[in-house]
Design a protein around this motif. Structure first.
Motif, PDB file in Angstrom:
ATOM      1  N   SER A 143       0.817  -1.218   0.000  1.00  0.00           N
ATOM      2  CA  SER A 143       0.000   0.000   0.000  1.00  0.00           C
ATOM      3  C   SER A 143       0.848   1.263   0.000  1.00  0.00           C
ATOM      4  N   SER A 144       2.100   1.163   0.472  1.00  0.00           N
ATOM      5  CA  SER A 144       2.955   2.355   0.484  1.00  0.00           C
ATOM      6  C   SER A 144       3.328   2.801  -0.922  1.00  0.00           C
ATOM      7  N   GLY A 145       3.182   1.900  -1.906  1.00  0.00           N
ATOM      8  CA  GLY A 145       3.520   2.260  -3.269  1.00  0.00           C
ATOM      9  C   GLY A 145       2.325   2.564  -4.143  1.00  0.00           C
ATOM     10  N   LEU A 146       1.155   2.674  -3.535  1.00  0.00           N
ATOM     11  CA  LEU A 146      -0.054   2.911  -4.326  1.00  0.00           C
ATOM     12  C   LEU A 146      -0.517   4.359  -4.276  1.00  0.00           C
ATOM     13  N   GLY A 147       0.187   5.185  -3.505  1.00  0.00           N
ATOM     14  CA  GLY A 147      -0.209   6.583  -3.373  1.00  0.00           C
ATOM     15  C   GLY A 147       0.734   7.502  -4.116  1.00  0.00           C
ATOM     16  N   ALA A 148       1.510   8.274  -3.353  1.00  0.00           N
ATOM     17  CA  ALA A 148       2.397   9.261  -3.971  1.00  0.00           C
ATOM     18  C   ALA A 148       3.708   8.650  -4.449  1.00  0.00           C
ATOM     19  N   ARG A 149       4.123   7.530  -3.848  1.00  0.00           N
ATOM     20  CA  ARG A 149       5.403   6.921  -4.196  1.00  0.00           C
ATOM     21  C   ARG A 149       5.308   6.143  -5.507  1.00  0.00           C
ATOM     22  N   ILE A 150       6.470   5.948  -6.166  1.00  0.00           N
ATOM     23  CA  ILE A 150       6.501   5.108  -7.367  1.00  0.00           C
ATOM     24  C   ILE A 150       7.001   3.702  -7.040  1.00  0.00           C
ATOM     25  N   ASN A 151       7.325   3.448  -5.771  1.00  0.00           N
ATOM     26  CA  ASN A 151       7.726   2.115  -5.330  1.00  0.00           C
ATOM     27  C   ASN A 151       7.365   1.968  -3.862  1.00  0.00           C
ATOM     28  N   VAL A 152       7.600   0.780  -3.314  1.00  0.00           N
ATOM     29  CA  VAL A 152       7.225   0.563  -1.920  1.00  0.00           C
ATOM     30  C   VAL A 152       8.253   1.201  -0.995  1.00  0.00           C
ATOM     31  N   SER A 153       7.845   1.459   0.226  1.00  0.00           N
ATOM     32  CA  SER A 153       8.751   2.000   1.228  1.00  0.00           C
ATOM     33  C   SER A 153       9.848   0.988   1.548  1.00  0.00           C
ATOM     34  N   PRO A 154      11.124   1.365   1.462  1.00  0.00           N
ATOM     35  CA  PRO A 154      12.190   0.421   1.816  1.00  0.00           C
ATOM     36  C   PRO A 154      12.144   0.014   3.286  1.00  0.00           C
ATOM     37  N   TYR A 155      11.623   0.886   4.145  1.00  0.00           N
ATOM     38  CA  TYR A 155      11.472   0.522   5.554  1.00  0.00           C
ATOM     39  C   TYR A 155      10.492  -0.641   5.702  1.00  0.00           C
ATOM     40  N   ARG A 156       9.371  -0.554   4.992  1.00  0.00           N
ATOM     41  CA  ARG A 156       8.371  -1.610   5.078  1.00  0.00           C
ATOM     42  C   ARG A 156       8.864  -2.878   4.389  1.00  0.00           C
ATOM     43  N   THR A 205      22.959  -7.557   7.942  1.00  0.00           N
ATOM     44  CA  THR A 205      23.392  -7.461   6.549  1.00  0.00           C
ATOM     45  C   THR A 205      22.249  -7.776   5.601  1.00  0.00           C
ATOM     46  N   MET A 206      21.463  -8.798   5.921  1.00  0.00           N
ATOM     47  CA  MET A 206      20.332  -9.152   5.069  1.00  0.00           C
ATOM     48  C   MET A 206      19.294  -8.032   5.046  1.00  0.00           C
ATOM     49  N   LEU A 207      19.045  -7.425   6.191  1.00  0.00           N
ATOM     50  CA  LEU A 207      18.089  -6.318   6.234  1.00  0.00           C
ATOM     51  C   LEU A 207      18.625  -5.106   5.483  1.00  0.00           C
ATOM     52  N   SER A 208      19.926  -4.897   5.551  1.00  0.00           N
ATOM     53  CA  SER A 208      20.503  -3.791   4.773  1.00  0.00           C
ATOM     54  C   SER A 208      20.355  -4.066   3.278  1.00  0.00           C
ATOM     55  N   GLY A 209      20.386  -5.343   2.904  1.00  0.00           N
ATOM     56  CA  GLY A 209      20.157  -5.707   1.513  1.00  0.00           C
ATOM     57  C   GLY A 209      18.749  -5.363   1.056  1.00  0.00           C
ATOM     58  N   ALA A 210      17.792  -5.408   1.990  1.00  0.00           N
ATOM     59  CA  ALA A 210      16.424  -5.009   1.646  1.00  0.00           C
ATOM     60  C   ALA A 210      16.372  -3.530   1.271  1.00  0.00           C
ATOM     61  N   PHE A 211      17.161  -2.702   1.950  1.00  0.00           N
ATOM     62  CA  PHE A 211      17.210  -1.280   1.591  1.00  0.00           C
ATOM     63  C   PHE A 211      17.885  -1.086   0.237  1.00  0.00           C
ATOM     64  N   VAL A 212      18.913  -1.894  -0.045  1.00  0.00           N
ATOM     65  CA  VAL A 212      19.542  -1.836  -1.366  1.00  0.00           C
ATOM     66  C   VAL A 212      18.516  -2.166  -2.445  1.00  0.00           C
ATOM     67  N   ALA A 213      17.727  -3.220  -2.209  1.00  0.00           N
ATOM     68  CA  ALA A 213      16.708  -3.613  -3.186  1.00  0.00           C
ATOM     69  C   ALA A 213      15.619  -2.560  -3.296  1.00  0.00           C
ATOM     70  N   GLY A 214      15.166  -2.050  -2.154  1.00  0.00           N
ATOM     71  CA  GLY A 214      14.074  -1.085  -2.161  1.00  0.00           C
ATOM     72  C   GLY A 214      14.433   0.230  -2.831  1.00  0.00           C
ATOM     73  N   LEU A 215      15.722   0.579  -2.797  1.00  0.00           N
ATOM     74  CA  LEU A 215      16.180   1.837  -3.401  1.00  0.00           C
ATOM     75  C   LEU A 215      16.794   1.622  -4.785  1.00  0.00           C
ATOM     76  N   ASP A 216      16.769   0.375  -5.274  1.00  0.00           N
ATOM     77  CA  ASP A 216      17.431   0.034  -6.548  1.00  0.00           C
ATOM     78  C   ASP A 216      18.901   0.452  -6.525  1.00  0.00           C
ATOM     79  N   ALA A 217      19.515   0.346  -5.346  1.00  0.00           N
ATOM     80  CA  ALA A 217      20.899   0.800  -5.187  1.00  0.00           C
ATOM     81  C   ALA A 217      21.899  -0.126  -5.860  1.00  0.00           C
ATOM     82  N   GLY A 218      21.486  -1.349  -6.157  1.00  0.00           N
ATOM     83  CA  GLY A 218      22.399  -2.266  -6.828  1.00  0.00           C
ATOM     84  C   GLY A 218      22.622  -1.946  -8.292  1.00  0.00           C
ATOM     85  N   MET A 219      21.847  -1.022  -8.828  1.00  0.00           N
ATOM     86  CA  MET A 219      21.968  -0.658 -10.242  1.00  0.00           C
ATOM     87  C   MET A 219      23.019   0.425 -10.477  1.00  0.00           C
TER      88      MET A 219
END
Length: 343
Positions: A143-156, A205-219
């Motif tokens: 639901s965090s990505g269905l409003g103003a955001r173009i993707n989901v919240s990396p925190y969630r 480390t795994m949770l930090s990877g979720a932020f990498v994925a959520g922010l497309d930081a691996g690109m």
């Protein structure tokens, strides 16, 4: 409690672990293919069925076109392309429902037949509760990505992964509690504490990877070991973000994930070597060696994934090998704590 009861409980928990791994892996693929927002409604029961007619697909497609992601990342998406995204998310949600059933139904059956050890009943009762909470958290994330955001919240997204890791850990730890155990030995207090720290580092480390994925930081910064020719890359700190810089700045998210991963790997390898040299238990040495080999595999997969700009298959493999590392470390920590208690 009979050996047969323990076998039944182990079998249930091992099947639960298998389904959790599957849903986490498919969830990773869903994220990497930008499919997670393709289903814009949460219908826990009726949502089991996908659209069954052209009109149903057209309605789902129209709802998707109204959200910001469809108007930016997937601008101009066609109905067939939308359907490809939809199937990834649908399979992920279907598997999540399966996990809930696998965790809940056998629990109550085993409880009713007296197969659960008294000391494990409340711990295992948490599994169906956490599975239900995970479903709610999953929708909260979407639901965090269905409003103003173009993707989901990396925190969630990180919270969603963290809940999955908690369920996975409870299942695995309990399997180790009730499974066949050999005698351990040779664990010094410092090594036991070290592996406890490793467990915290692996999860972090795994949770930090979720932020990498959520922010497309691996690109970005798809080089190793330096980032843009520097140890600390340009753009690491955005002053206006304050403490949120580590969680909302893609450059910082990737750098932090690298540092955590390398540091955790080095610590695992050092402790594995110490255990092999000091322990008089073959089981302890094998467990520590497995953790060392798993983290070497994870580092190799992670670097390759980065250098190839995160292809979906390697991104999914990286997530799966992360679960493998976590499992091997949990085994080692369980053995060390059990030996300390027995001693």
């Amino acid at each position: 409690m009979t050996n047969n009861s323990d076998r039944l409980v182990c079998r249930w928990l091992l099947w639960s672990i298998a389904t959790i791994v599957l849903v986490v892996v498919v969830g990773g693929a869903t994220r990497l293919t930008e499919s997670g927002l393709s289903i814009t409604e949460w219908r826990p029961v009726t949502g089991v069925l996908p659209p069954m007619s052209h009109e149903g697909w057209a309605a789902a497609y129209t709802r998707y076109l109204a959200i910001p992601e469809a108007q930016s990342i997937h601008l101009g998406i066609t109905l067939p392309e939308f359907q490809m995204l939809f199937w990834w998310e649908w399979v992920h949600r279907l598997l999540a429902r399966l996990v809930g059933l696998v965790l809940a139904v056998p629990y109550f059956m085993l409880l009713a037949k007296g197969h659960l050890r008294p000391e494990h009943r409340w711990r295992l009762f948490s599994l169906p509760i956490l599975a239900a909470a995970q479903g709610v958290l999953g929708w909260y994330m979407v639901s965090s990505g269905l409003g103003a955001r173009i993707n989901v919240s990396p925190y969630r997204l990180a919270a969603h992964l963290g809940m999955a890791l908690l369920i996975y850990g409870i299942c695995l730890w309990t399997v180790l509690d009730v499974g066949r155990r050999d005698a351990g030995g040779g664990w010094s207090a410092s090594v036991r504490r070290g592996f406890g720290l490793v467990l915290v580092c692996v999860v972090t480390t795994m949770l930090s990877g979720a932020f990498v994925a959520g922010l497309d930081a691996g690109m970005m910064y798809n080089t190793f070991p330096l980032m843009g020719g520097k140890v600390v890359p340009a753009g690491y700190r955005i002053p206006d973000l304050g403490w949120r810089n580590a969680f909302e700045n893609p450059v910082a998210a990737q750098f932090n994930h690298r540092v955590l991963a390398i540091g955790t790997a080095a610590l695992i390898l050092m402790l594995a070597l110490l255990t092999r040299r000091a322990s008089d238990s073959r089981g302890d040495r094998r467990a520590a060696t497995a953790a060392g080999l798993a983290v070497l595999l994870q580092v190799a997969v992670g670097i390759t994934t980065l250098l190839l700009v995160v292809p979906v298959a390697l991104g999914v493999l990286h997530q799966a090998t992360g679960l493998l590392v976590l499992a091997t470390v949990v085994v080692v920590v369980h053995r060390s704590r059990r030996t300390a208690t027995d001693g």
